[in-house]
Design a protein around this motif. Structure first.
Motif, PDB file in Angstrom:
ATOM      1  N   ILE A   1     -18.827  17.701   5.679  1.00 34.59           N
ATOM      2  CA  ILE A   1     -18.782  16.248   5.880  1.00 34.59           C
ATOM      3  C   ILE A   1     -17.326  15.798   5.746  1.00 34.59           C
ATOM      4  O   ILE A   1     -16.615  16.249   4.844  1.00 34.59           O
ATOM      5  N   ASN A   2     -16.918  14.892   6.603  1.00 34.94           N
ATOM      6  CA  ASN A   2     -15.592  14.285   6.483  1.00 34.94           C
ATOM      7  C   ASN A   2     -15.460  13.608   5.118  1.00 34.94           C
ATOM      8  O   ASN A   2     -16.389  12.966   4.633  1.00 34.94           O
ATOM      9  N   LYS A   3     -14.283  13.751   4.485  1.00 36.25           N
ATOM     10  CA  LYS A   3     -14.090  13.253   3.119  1.00 36.25           C
ATOM     11  C   LYS A   3     -14.341  11.747   3.007  1.00 36.25           C
ATOM     12  O   LYS A   3     -14.931  11.272   2.026  1.00 36.25           O
ATOM     13  N   SER A   4     -13.932  10.982   4.011  1.00 34.66           N
ATOM     14  CA  SER A   4     -14.162   9.527   3.963  1.00 34.66           C
ATOM     15  C   SER A   4     -15.657   9.208   3.982  1.00 34.66           C
ATOM     16  O   SER A   4     -16.109   8.231   3.358  1.00 34.66           O
ATOM     17  N   GLU A   5     -16.426  10.039   4.675  1.00 32.27           N
ATOM     18  CA  GLU A   5     -17.876   9.841   4.717  1.00 32.27           C
ATOM     19  C   GLU A   5     -18.518  10.191   3.373  1.00 32.27           C
ATOM     20  O   GLU A   5     -19.515   9.582   2.974  1.00 32.27           O
ATOM     21  N   VAL A   6     -17.952  11.180   2.677  1.00 32.37           N
ATOM     22  CA  VAL A   6     -18.450  11.527   1.339  1.00 32.37           C
ATOM     23  C   VAL A   6     -18.378  10.300   0.440  1.00 32.37           C
ATOM     24  O   VAL A   6     -19.345   9.942  -0.256  1.00 32.37           O
ATOM     25  N   HIS A   7     -17.240   9.607   0.460  1.00 34.02           N
ATOM     26  CA  HIS A   7     -17.071   8.408  -0.364  1.00 34.02           C
ATOM     27  C   HIS A   7     -18.027   7.299   0.067  1.00 34.02           C
ATOM     28  O   HIS A   7     -18.575   6.578  -0.764  1.00 34.02           O
ATOM     29  N   ARG A   8     -18.234   7.184   1.366  1.00 33.86           N
ATOM     30  CA  ARG A   8     -19.146   6.162   1.895  1.00 33.86           C
ATOM     31  C   ARG A   8     -20.582   6.392   1.418  1.00 33.86           C
ATOM     32  O   ARG A   8     -21.301   5.454   1.047  1.00 33.86           O
ATOM     33  N   ILE A   9     -21.007   7.651   1.417  1.00 36.20           N
ATOM     34  CA  ILE A   9     -22.361   7.993   0.956  1.00 36.20           C
ATOM     35  C   ILE A   9     -22.503   7.695  -0.536  1.00 36.20           C
ATOM     36  O   ILE A   9     -23.494   7.096  -0.977  1.00 36.20           O
ATOM     37  N   LEU A  10     -21.512   8.099  -1.310  1.00 33.93           N
ATOM     38  CA  LEU A  10     -21.552   7.847  -2.756  1.00 33.93           C
ATOM     39  C   LEU A  10     -21.597   6.347  -3.051  1.00 33.93           C
ATOM     40  O   LEU A  10     -22.325   5.903  -3.942  1.00 33.93           O
ATOM     41  N   ASP A  11     -20.847   5.566  -2.288  1.00 36.92           N
ATOM     42  CA  ASP A  11     -20.855   4.107  -2.477  1.00 36.92           C
ATOM     43  C   ASP A  11     -22.226   3.513  -2.159  1.00 36.92           C
ATOM     44  O   ASP A  11     -22.656   2.540  -2.788  1.00 36.92           O
ATOM     45  N   ALA A  12     -22.917   4.104  -1.188  1.00 39.37           N
ATOM     46  CA  ALA A  12     -24.232   3.590  -0.788  1.00 39.37           C
ATOM     47  C   ALA A  12     -25.294   3.814  -1.862  1.00 39.37           C
ATOM     48  O   ALA A  12     -26.212   3.007  -2.026  1.00 39.37           O
ATOM     49  N   VAL A  13     -25.185   4.917  -2.597  1.00 40.54           N
ATOM     50  CA  VAL A  13     -26.232   5.240  -3.580  1.00 40.54           C
ATOM     51  C   VAL A  13     -25.860   4.858  -5.013  1.00 40.54           C
ATOM     52  O   VAL A  13     -26.729   4.789  -5.880  1.00 40.54           O
ATOM     53  N   ARG A  14     -24.595   4.588  -5.252  1.00 42.03           N
ATOM     54  CA  ARG A  14     -24.140   4.296  -6.623  1.00 42.03           C
ATOM     55  C   ARG A  14     -24.885   3.126  -7.268  1.00 42.03           C
ATOM     56  O   ARG A  14     -25.222   3.185  -8.456  1.00 42.03           O
ATOM     57  N   PRO A  15     -25.176   2.022  -6.543  1.00 39.67           N
ATOM     58  CA  PRO A  15     -25.869   0.889  -7.191  1.00 39.67           C
ATOM     59  C   PRO A  15     -27.349   1.155  -7.496  1.00 39.67           C
ATOM     60  O   PRO A  15     -27.976   0.374  -8.211  1.00 39.67           O
ATOM     61  N   LEU A  16     -27.921   2.229  -6.971  1.00 41.65           N
ATOM     62  CA  LEU A  16     -29.359   2.462  -7.096  1.00 41.65           C
ATOM     63  C   LEU A  16     -29.703   3.023  -8.470  1.00 41.65           C
ATOM     64  O   LEU A  16     -28.973   3.823  -9.046  1.00 41.65           O
ATOM     65  N   GLU A  17     -30.853   2.635  -8.988  1.00 39.60           N
ATOM     66  CA  GLU A  17     -31.306   3.117 -10.296  1.00 39.60           C
ATOM     67  C   GLU A  17     -32.034   4.447 -10.160  1.00 39.60           C
ATOM     68  O   GLU A  17     -32.783   4.673  -9.204  1.00 39.60           O
ATOM     69  N   ASN A  18     -31.815   5.307 -11.143  1.00 38.32           N
ATOM     70  CA  ASN A  18     -32.525   6.600 -11.233  1.00 38.32           C
ATOM     71  C   ASN A  18     -32.355   7.469  -9.990  1.00 38.32           C
ATOM     72  O   ASN A  18     -33.267   8.196  -9.591  1.00 38.32           O
ATOM     73  N   VAL A  19     -31.185   7.349  -9.371  1.00 35.99           N
ATOM     74  CA  VAL A  19     -30.859   8.150  -8.190  1.00 35.99           C
ATOM     75  C   VAL A  19     -29.681   9.047  -8.529  1.00 35.99           C
ATOM     76  O   VAL A  19     -28.700   8.604  -9.116  1.00 35.99           O
ATOM     77  N   HIS A  20     -29.798  10.331  -8.167  1.00 33.10           N
ATOM     78  CA  HIS A  20     -28.824  11.322  -8.605  1.00 33.10           C
ATOM     79  C   HIS A  20     -28.264  12.097  -7.404  1.00 33.10           C
ATOM     80  O   HIS A  20     -28.956  12.940  -6.832  1.00 33.10           O
ATOM     81  N   PRO A  21     -27.003  11.817  -6.992  1.00 36.86           N
ATOM     82  CA  PRO A  21     -26.396  12.573  -5.891  1.00 36.86           C
ATOM     83  C   PRO A  21     -25.785  13.891  -6.366  1.00 36.86           C
ATOM     84  O   PRO A  21     -25.263  13.983  -7.481  1.00 36.86           O
ATOM     85  N   VAL A  22     -25.877  14.896  -5.503  1.00 36.44           N
ATOM     86  CA  VAL A  22     -25.285  16.211  -5.766  1.00 36.44           C
ATOM     87  C   VAL A  22     -24.346  16.537  -4.605  1.00 36.44           C
ATOM     88  O   VAL A  22     -24.774  16.557  -3.451  1.00 36.44           O
TER      89      VAL A  22
ATOM     90  N   LYS B   1     -22.866  19.070   2.072  1.00 37.60           N
ATOM     91  CA  LYS B   1     -24.065  18.227   2.084  1.00 37.60           C
ATOM     92  C   LYS B   1     -24.066  17.407   0.803  1.00 37.60           C
ATOM     93  O   LYS B   1     -23.554  17.855  -0.220  1.00 37.60           O
ATOM     94  N   ILE B   2     -24.620  16.213   0.868  1.00 35.64           N
ATOM     95  CA  ILE B   2     -24.911  15.468  -0.353  1.00 35.64           C
ATOM     96  C   ILE B   2     -26.423  15.371  -0.468  1.00 35.64           C
ATOM     97  O   ILE B   2     -27.099  14.796   0.401  1.00 35.64           O
ATOM     98  N   ALA B   3     -26.953  15.987  -1.499  1.00 41.54           N
ATOM     99  CA  ALA B   3     -28.390  15.952  -1.777  1.00 41.54           C
ATOM    100  C   ALA B   3     -28.631  14.861  -2.818  1.00 41.54           C
ATOM    101  O   ALA B   3     -27.957  14.827  -3.851  1.00 41.54           O
ATOM    102  N   ILE B   4     -29.561  13.984  -2.550  1.00 36.43           N
ATOM    103  CA  ILE B   4     -29.797  12.836  -3.422  1.00 36.43           C
ATOM    104  C   ILE B   4     -31.239  12.903  -3.935  1.00 36.43           C
ATOM    105  O   ILE B   4     -32.183  13.039  -3.154  1.00 36.43           O
ATOM    106  N   TYR B   5     -31.388  12.785  -5.253  1.00 37.09           N
ATOM    107  CA  TYR B   5     -32.692  13.021  -5.904  1.00 37.09           C
ATOM    108  C   TYR B   5     -33.228  11.753  -6.553  1.00 37.09           C
ATOM    109  O   TYR B   5     -32.485  10.984  -7.167  1.00 37.09           O
ATOM    110  N   HIS B   6     -34.546  11.557  -6.432  1.00 38.93           N
ATOM    111  CA  HIS B   6     -35.255  10.518  -7.178  1.00 38.93           C
ATOM    112  C   HIS B   6     -36.520  11.141  -7.754  1.00 38.93           C
ATOM    113  O   HIS B   6     -37.239  11.848  -7.054  1.00 38.93           O
TER     114      HIS B   6
END
Length: 263
Positions: free
Chosen positions: A86-107, A149-154
């Motif tokens: 994944i392009n590095k700028s997209e990595v940051h974009r994905i992390l920003d999208a999930v950061r406000p969510l509760e009980n969500v864990h990105p890997v 890949k960014i794997a996101i868990y709930h």
């Protein structure tokens, strides 16, 4: 079904080859030896980390092809055949999208390691089943390795609690509900179908010469490449609709039963 021309077998891991206890059956390893005698190649294809996959397939790991991280990585033994980061700028974009969510864990999934936050011991304990190699970091944005890949868990439901919040990334990135608790985000070309097509081209395997097994949405593209695609009885409705055939569940030797027919 005329299975006489099959030259390659490809199977997903969780919910497919692995039972609900995350185990590969001794029955499979016996069948594998017979496949080998008939020169039928075996490919494991999973959203899992490479190291986690070969831990499950230890006795045959040096003989098989491994498609890991949902197709972002292809390896044979210690040789890396393909990475699709994944392009590095997209990595940051994905992390920003999930950061406000509760009980969500990105890997953050990299070729030889994974990087996670350390805010949930319960999550870290669960993670050990899927990731043999991972590191806890304070800020995932500071990871400077190539992210595959960014794997996101709930813990409850990924399709309900994660997917609606990352759906807007589709078009720029591949967004897949890859399990009851996981959503995977990767490069548009980082999926099992893209990786498997590369393998098929390399080995000159046609659609009638390959058998594919899967259970979840991250298996759809690779199932479409085969004339002999099998959905597990426990599969997601999309997979049951896409696959040409069905088999028993992962807890009822669904893969093994079909491979015995093949033999």
């Amino acid at each position: 079904m005329d299975l006489s021309q099959i030259k390659m077998v490809v199977t997903d891991m969780d919910g497919t080859l692995l039972n609900s206890n995350h185990e590969v059956s001794p029955r499979f390893f016996e069948i594998y030896e017979e496949l080998k005698k008939k020169n039928i190649a075996f490919v494991a294809a999973s959203g899992r980390q490479y190291h986690s996959m070969v831990d499950k397939l230890g006795s045959i790991k040096n003989e098989i092809l491994v498609i890991a991280e949902n197709g972002a990585l292809i390896r044979r033994q210690e040789e890396t055949l393909l990475t699709t980061p994944i392009n590095k700028s997209e990595v940051h974009r994905i992390l920003d999208a999930v950061r406000p969510l509760e009980n969500v864990h990105p890997v953050l999934c990299c070729q030889n390691n994974a990087f996670v936050g350390g805010d949930s011991n319960e999550f870290l304990e669960m993670l050990r089943e899927y990731y043999s190699e991972f590191e806890i970091v304070e800020d995932q944005k500071k990871v400077d390795q190539e992210v595959l890949k960014i794997a996101i868990y709930h813990f409850e439901n990924s399709e309900k609690h994660i997917y609606p919040n990352v759906k807007h990334l589709e078009g720029d990135l591949k967004v897949k509900v890859s399990g009851a608790n996981w959503v995977d985000v990767s490069d548009l070309n980082a999926h099992k179908g893209y990786a498997l097509k590369k393998v098929m081209d390399e080995f000159q395997i046609a659609s009638h010469e390959i058998m594919v097994f899967g259970d979840y949405n991250n298996d759809l593209e690779m199932l479409e490449l085969s004339d002999y695609s099998f959905a597990m009885a426990n599969a997601h409705p999309n997979v049951l609709k896409t696959a040409k055939y069905t088999t028993h569940s992962n807890d009822d030797f669904g893969v093994e039963r079909i491979l015995e027919k093949l033999l």
